[in-house]
Design an enzyme around this catalytic site. Sequence first.
Site, PDB file in Angstrom:
ATOM      1  N   HIS A 470       0.828  -1.209   0.000  1.00  0.00           N
ATOM      2  CA  HIS A 470       0.000   0.000   0.000  1.00  0.00           C
ATOM      3  C   HIS A 470       0.863   1.260   0.000  1.00  0.00           C
ATOM      4  O   HIS A 470       0.680   2.160  -0.837  1.00  0.00           O
ATOM      5  CB  HIS A 470      -0.912  -0.014   1.237  1.00  0.00           C
ATOM      6  N   GLU A 471       1.798   1.326   0.938  1.00  0.00           N
ATOM      7  CA  GLU A 471       2.626   2.533   1.017  1.00  0.00           C
ATOM      8  C   GLU A 471       3.509   2.684  -0.210  1.00  0.00           C
ATOM      9  O   GLU A 471       3.787   3.802  -0.659  1.00  0.00           O
ATOM     10  CB  GLU A 471       3.461   2.519   2.299  1.00  0.00           C
ATOM     11  N   HIS A 474       1.653   4.447  -2.897  1.00  0.00           N
ATOM     12  CA  HIS A 474       1.813   5.894  -2.759  1.00  0.00           C
ATOM     13  C   HIS A 474       3.184   6.321  -3.288  1.00  0.00           C
ATOM     14  O   HIS A 474       3.329   7.359  -3.945  1.00  0.00           O
ATOM     15  CB  HIS A 474       1.715   6.307  -1.287  1.00  0.00           C
ATOM     16  N   HIS A 477       3.286   6.622  -6.914  1.00  0.00           N
ATOM     17  CA  HIS A 477       2.566   7.826  -7.338  1.00  0.00           C
ATOM     18  C   HIS A 477       3.506   9.034  -7.310  1.00  0.00           C
ATOM     19  O   HIS A 477       3.453   9.905  -8.196  1.00  0.00           O
ATOM     20  CB  HIS A 477       1.378   8.040  -6.403  1.00  0.00           C
TER      21      HIS A 477
END
Length: 683
Positions: A470-471, A474, A477
């Site tokens: 999940h991190e 990010h 991104h």
Amino acid sequence: MSTANPLLQPWHAPHGMPPFADIRPEHFQPAFDVALAAHRAEIDAIAACPQPPDFANTLAAFDASGRQLASLQALFYTLAASATSPELQAAQRAMAAPLAQHHSATYMHQGLFRRVDALFQQRDRLGLTPEQRRLLERVHLDFTRAGACLAPDARARYAAVMARLAELNTRFAQNVLADESGYQLRLSSEAELAGLPAFVRAAARQAAQDRGLGEGVHVITLSRSLILPFLSFSARRDLRERAWRAWVGRGDDTGATDNRAICQEILALRAEQARLHGNACYADFALEDTMARSQAAVMDLLQRVWQPALAAQAREREAVLGAMTAAGATHALEPWDWRFYAEQARRARFELDEAEVKPYFSLDRMVAAMFDCASRLFGLQFKPRPDIAGYHVDVRAYEVLNADGTLRGLFLQDNYARPPKRSGAWMNALRNQSRALGHTPIILNNNNFARGAVGEPTLLSFDDVRTLFHEFGHGLHGLLSDVQHERLAGTQVLRDFVELPSQLYEHWMAEPQVLKKFARHWQTDEPLPDALLAKLQAARQFGQGYETLRYTASAIVDMAAHALPEPPADVVAFERDTLARWGLPAEVGMNHRLTHFQHLFSSAGYAAGYYVYLWAEVLDCDAFDAFVEAGDVFDPAVAARLRECILSAGNSVEPGAAFRAFRGRDPIVEPMLKDRGLLESVA
């Protein structure tokens, strides 16, 4: 101090990294004094420009201003979250109001705003590129939402409100950290360790050694990666209750770390902030700049999952009660019992034991897996740079290269829980990407995994692996951002869009081809057996009713608290009464109670916005279906479209348009309900 202050000298470390070894807490305040003055001078110069406003002399100049200040703030907040100290916390408290006041002064600067507003009013006639127009629209909105259009007296009051909020946010976060870092449940005998598998014992032993407690001692801390396994496996019901009460009671106690009055004052000031903007409540103000746009849209989504989740949890409850009966338990089912008996029910139903699974998920192999997925999807290469020093020995640095070998950015990873580090997991940027500034990004992921024993690897739960991916979603991104202007770079998108890349990337961690390649037993190097993989897949949705209710309950309380025109007299009673009206089962609880809800009260980032994870889950499940429909979860054409439309675009494109460009249509909710196993409950 300027000649001796390393923060005011050029940073010569590779990639312009800060000189961490030379930095002391006392360096920050004088450095900020210099950087704030420099930025004020830049703002005044833009406002006083004798030429009529145009994109270059106003918007581009403003976007390029304050670089020294931006670097200092990114560094300061990184250290405050990941490597704090009493001295740094004091500096953080001292600087909270001045930094907030500077932000208000910048965005209420009438000379600068007149130039921005003049451009905004004639935006259709300026011949701007789509990205330039988006920058103008976003910057103009930044000014208006910061109070630039208010009358002079209202602007002064607004600035005072924001300064006070900054002080309260800092106090709230430091109180939570104090409760978390100060808690230790010592386990000194075999009786107190009853039921704990080897991996939990090893992590608890290492936590004790990290705290200087010597040999033979085990400690349960409030690190999620340690307390949740303890609640799942400890046979000592009395100790589970003690740990659970400490976990849910953070910030809710008389004494120096009591956050109840702080929550109330923050809610009162946010309500006033909203009124100054002409809104009835803070939720209305916050939602104006989101994809959802309204409380009605948010509540519609929350209600669509609430009833199916209640039905799913009721089925799960029967399984949990069955496990209690099988164990001969006669006591009532309490919140500190749920995870323990749910784990036993999962074992019985799926013949799946987490202690059997965890040896296949070592941290190093899972990091390799997340890098490999990024390589297959986007052609990225990750080159370890052990010579690049971080703020702590735990920090690992990697140069990120494009497929052609050119530099994409720098990725830093800090994976372990430590006493002076806040809980949770997060991504932040030490530097955002910008073509105009010539900046490649420096992206940091923080996790809080319980460190393995000396000489043994850190073993992750399936949930930990999801957090890791999940991190890094990010992180991608931020790393893949490819925009001209820094204000539009990376994760600086609307709050209910920012979780799309992170939650989308979670899907790859559970793909069989990824698990078969990287999930290998740390002692035997045996790949994850097919039978065990099948059990993992079969058990994946077990417990989703419980987890969905816990998340949704937190989102409901967040929205309810921020929908009030005035704060509740008692935030704890308000929380309890709200959940009672929705019929939340007592044994479930919520992910975050108000008194330690850092998403809401350590900043305004997710205030009236905790719903965004569910909103983004609708997007991410639908987005992943694009790969499924292509017949290959690494399909290069779909990956290229994802990179171009979502990851590289940052905030240069309106998020609804960005999703439609990727998917060819608006998102639908059914893939999310299916992924959570809630379609049966809907039917």
